[in-house]
Design a protein around this motif. Sequence first.
Motif, short mmCIF file in Angstrom:
data_model
loop_
_atom_site.label_atom_id
_atom_site.label_comp_id
_atom_site.label_asym_id
_atom_site.label_seq_id
_atom_site.Cartn_x
_atom_site.Cartn_y
_atom_site.Cartn_z
N GLY A 253 0.47 -1.36 0.57
CA GLY A 253 0.11 0.15 0.28
C GLY A 253 0.81 1.14 0.33
O GLY A 253 2.11 1.56 -0.90
N SER A 254 0.30 2.27 0.68
CA SER A 254 1.09 3.88 0.68
C SER A 254 2.22 3.48 1.12
O SER A 254 2.13 2.84 2.69
CB SER A 254 -0.28 4.63 1.05
N PRO A 273 2.45 -6.01 -4.64
CA PRO A 273 2.45 -5.09 -5.74
C PRO A 273 1.19 -4.05 -5.93
O PRO A 273 1.71 -3.43 -6.92
CB PRO A 273 1.82 -6.56 -7.13
N ASP A 274 0.41 -4.13 -4.13
CA ASP A 274 -0.22 -2.89 -4.41
C ASP A 274 0.70 -1.51 -3.68
O ASP A 274 0.56 -0.69 -3.58
CB ASP A 274 -1.03 -3.07 -3.57
N THR A 305 17.48 9.38 -5.79
CA THR A 305 16.62 9.61 -4.81
C THR A 305 16.18 11.07 -4.82
O THR A 305 15.76 11.27 -4.21
CB THR A 305 18.06 10.04 -4.20
N ALA A 306 17.34 11.88 -6.14
CA ALA A 306 16.63 13.61 -5.79
C ALA A 306 15.38 13.42 -6.56
O ALA A 306 14.80 14.22 -6.48
CB ALA A 306 17.80 14.45 -6.38
N TYR A 307 15.47 12.20 -7.32
CA TYR A 307 14.38 12.51 -8.06
C TYR A 307 13.06 12.31 -7.42
O TYR A 307 11.79 13.21 -7.87
CB TYR A 307 14.21 11.35 -9.88
N LEU A 308 13.45 11.13 -6.29
CA LEU A 308 11.86 11.20 -6.28
C LEU A 308 11.11 12.54 -5.09
O LEU A 308 10.45 12.91 -6.00
CB LEU A 308 12.40 9.95 -5.08
N ALA A 309 12.73 12.91 -4.33
CA ALA A 309 12.27 13.87 -3.24
C ALA A 309 11.74 15.58 -4.19
O ALA A 309 11.05 16.07 -3.34
CB ALA A 309 13.07 13.60 -2.43
N ILE A 315 6.20 6.29 -7.36
CA ILE A 315 6.77 4.67 -8.03
C ILE A 315 6.40 3.75 -7.32
O ILE A 315 5.70 3.36 -6.57
CB ILE A 315 8.29 4.83 -8.01
N SER A 316 5.85 2.46 -8.63
CA SER A 316 5.11 1.36 -8.34
C SER A 316 6.46 -0.05 -7.30
O SER A 316 7.96 0.67 -7.56
CB SER A 316 4.83 1.33 -9.38
N ALA A 317 5.45 -0.77 -7.48
CA ALA A 317 6.83 -2.13 -6.63
C ALA A 317 7.68 -2.02 -8.09
O ALA A 317 8.62 -2.35 -7.40
CB ALA A 317 5.46 -3.17 -6.13
N ALA A 318 7.55 -2.43 -8.83
CA ALA A 318 7.84 -3.00 -10.07
C ALA A 318 8.98 -2.06 -10.55
O ALA A 318 10.00 -2.35 -10.27
CB ALA A 318 7.34 -3.39 -11.21
#
Length: 343
Positions: A253-254, A273-274, A305-309, A315-318
């Motif tokens: 989940g989240s 996967p969720d 890391t910078a991209y996410l922040a 992003i998904s689990a995949a």
Amino acid sequence: MPIASLHHGRPSYAGLIRHIELTPTEYADWIRSPFVDDEIAGDDPIRLLVIRGDASDLPSPGSLPVVVASLTPLDVADLVIEDDQLDGLISAVTHSPIAATSLAVLLRIIESVDVEAGLAIESAVYSTLQAGPEFAAWRATAPHQSQHDVGPTVSIERNEGCLALALNRPDRHNAINARLRDELCAALAIAIADDTITSVELRGNGSSFCSGGDLGEFGARSDPATAHTIRLARSPARLIHRLNDRITVHIHGSTLGGGIEMAAFAGHVVAHPDTVIALPEVSLGLIPGAGGTVSLTKRIGRQRTAYLALTGQSISAATALKWHLIDAIECDVSRWRGAAWRP
């Protein structure tokens, strides 16, 4: 080449930060200019540089408080983006320029230090931003009261050599408040103190593993300096790191902010996967403060890391598996959610 001649590229964004787009050669000249401080700290500061073109051996921006993005893979960049992501990045840096540039500088340092030093540096920057205007602006419109918890916020079970822990605030998506933090630290300390515990399994009850810090308690302590010392002394991330080769974290989940920041310290991270992963702190005028600038950087590098922040993208689990942020994906729902969960 005079810096003024480098201001080209897209038209200026009304109400947004000033940014410049440079070739690699122009970027090198800009960074080396003796007047670069005026460009970054002047009346109309540049907060974002965008490099277009391939090159090698470019100078690092070092401690200069500016975000460096590139449209092709460059080691010197803080993050690599696609051209169609530029507008979103400009908006994100515009919203929280102090937090964004502080994060960029911090991540440049984190790559070269050990975990303990990284946690200390991260906490110091986080505490500084807690006293800043961007966090104050978010705080003025945010909830201030955390929910009262009935019963333990972390459940503990032992089966021979295995210690099973579960975050237990399912109605709050296991958001981390002071009580959960302290109970989790106490539970992890059991495994550190008892070497007959050969494995630790950490999960989250309910529909999410952990949605990050409890917004109702963000900034509740009026003294950021004291908060800094508490954050260092009671750090689930540091304890998970110490248990690295014995602990598996199961996420679903989240899994946001502090949730993925703590989990990434584990020797093995398994996702359902969720799972949805994101780092939302910069939009609040902060940086990841639960160890994420250290744990994620060790797993996926500072640019991702910078991209996410900085972009706030989830992003998904995949994708997390492809990036090596997690180690496996499992689909057995019964192993993920505690009894408190309802479909």
